[in-house]
Design a protein around this motif. Structure first.
Motif, short mmCIF file in Angstrom:
data_model
loop_
_atom_site.label_atom_id
_atom_site.label_comp_id
_atom_site.label_asym_id
_atom_site.label_seq_id
_atom_site.Cartn_x
_atom_site.Cartn_y
_atom_site.Cartn_z
N ALA A 159 0.89 -1.19 0.02
CA ALA A 159 -0.10 -0.10 0.07
C ALA A 159 0.90 1.37 0.02
O ALA A 159 0.66 2.09 -0.75
CB ALA A 159 -1.08 -0.06 1.23
N ILE A 208 2.62 1.74 -3.55
CA ILE A 208 1.49 2.22 -4.55
C ILE A 208 1.49 3.61 -4.40
O ILE A 208 1.47 4.38 -5.35
CB ILE A 208 0.34 1.26 -4.28
N ALA A 209 1.03 3.98 -3.02
CA ALA A 209 1.09 5.55 -2.95
C ALA A 209 2.21 6.28 -3.25
O ALA A 209 2.02 7.38 -3.85
CB ALA A 209 0.39 5.63 -1.29
N GLY A 242 0.11 5.91 -7.13
CA GLY A 242 -0.97 4.79 -7.57
C GLY A 242 -2.34 4.68 -6.49
O GLY A 242 -2.12 5.29 -5.65
N LYS A 243 -3.30 4.13 -7.06
CA LYS A 243 -4.54 4.12 -6.25
C LYS A 243 -5.03 2.74 -6.40
O LYS A 243 -5.24 2.32 -7.63
CB LYS A 243 -5.40 5.22 -6.32
N VAL A 244 -5.35 1.86 -5.53
CA VAL A 244 -5.93 0.76 -5.58
C VAL A 244 -7.48 0.83 -5.81
O VAL A 244 -8.18 1.51 -5.21
CB VAL A 244 -6.04 -0.17 -4.31
N THR A 245 -8.16 0.43 -7.01
CA THR A 245 -9.67 0.70 -7.31
C THR A 245 -10.37 -0.44 -7.05
O THR A 245 -11.50 -0.07 -6.67
CB THR A 245 -9.77 1.17 -8.87
N LEU A 291 -5.33 -1.22 -10.48
CA LEU A 291 -4.81 0.12 -10.13
C LEU A 291 -5.00 1.20 -10.97
O LEU A 291 -5.09 0.91 -12.19
CB LEU A 291 -3.34 -0.08 -9.73
N GLU A 292 -4.78 2.47 -10.49
CA GLU A 292 -4.87 3.74 -11.08
C GLU A 292 -3.79 4.32 -10.89
O GLU A 292 -3.37 4.58 -9.61
CB GLU A 292 -6.06 4.53 -11.27
N GLN A 293 -2.91 4.84 -12.02
CA GLN A 293 -1.77 5.72 -11.82
C GLN A 293 -1.60 6.79 -12.86
O GLN A 293 -1.28 6.35 -14.01
CB GLN A 293 -0.32 5.03 -11.59
N GLN A 310 -7.08 0.25 1.82
CA GLN A 310 -7.30 1.08 0.70
C GLN A 310 -8.89 1.66 0.46
O GLN A 310 -9.17 2.31 -0.27
CB GLN A 310 -6.80 0.88 -0.62
N ALA A 356 -10.98 -0.36 -1.09
CA ALA A 356 -11.26 -0.57 -2.45
C ALA A 356 -12.12 -1.62 -2.44
O ALA A 356 -12.24 -2.53 -1.56
CB ALA A 356 -10.11 -0.88 -2.86
#
Length: 189
Positions: free
Chosen positions: A96, A99-100, A104-107, A125-127, A148, A150
């Motif tokens: 986590a 990713i941050a 990025g972000k967990v969708t 993920l989105e980045q 997250q 999500a």
């Protein structure tokens, strides 16, 4: 910032996450209509010292999906559910944070397959406008989703193959029928 662990198990994980976020992952997600949203009911420790059962339930339904996980992974998920913090971080915490840190972000998390009681999960993920996917163990993926906030999904195929309906659970709770129902208790050998 926390001190780095002397173990080498986290380095490949961090390198893999970094590569996936920068290079991008293949888009192989199941179409949304093939997914059902799940919620985490809890983690049940098994009598053996090595395992636990992660129990997911289909939202708005009574069908459950039991997934066997390691004891440590189950403990990490249980901590997330309770909102407790621990001084020792888990692999999902590292993931986590990585990713941050990479923007990025967990969708969402998807439980996409099961074969011989081994489940396969993907973290979406989105980045920076890119959509990425990472393959992971369901235990780590669910812990990451909880960290997250999500959503968690399972494919309809997974639910068909490994999910338990209320009638399945009732059959499991019911006493087993005798092989010879005509025999009374005094006639058993």
């Amino acid at each position: 910032m926390r001190a780095a662990s002397s173990g080498t198990g986290f380095a490949p994980l961090l390198v893999g996450v970094s590569a996936a976020l920068f290079v991008g992952g293949a888009t192989r997600a199941a179409p949304p209509q093939d997914l059902v949203e799940m919620e985490v009911l809890g983690v049940v420790a098994m009598e053996s010292e090595v395992g636990s059962v992660l129990v997911l339930r289909q939202k708005g339904e009574q069908a459950v999906l039991p997934i066997f996980v390691g004891r440590n992974e189950g403990a990490a998920i249980e901590l997330r559910l309770k909102g407790a913090t621990e001084t020792r971080t888990h692999s999902s915490d590292l993931l986590a944070n990585a990713i941050a840190a990479l923007g990025g972000k967990v969708t969402r998390v998807e439980i996409q397959g099961v074969h011989s009681a081994i489940f396969h999960a993907r973290v979406m993920l989105e980045q920076g406008g890119k959509r990425l996917e990472l393959e992971g163990r369901p235990s780590d993926s669910v812990a990451l989703a909880l960290a997250q906030n999500a959503p968690i999904f399972a494919t309809r195929n997974v639910m068909t193959e490994a999910g338990l309906t209320p009638s399945d659970l009732d059959r499991m709770r019911a006493p087993k029928q005798e092989e010879n129902p005509g025999m009374g208790p005094e006639q058993k050998f």
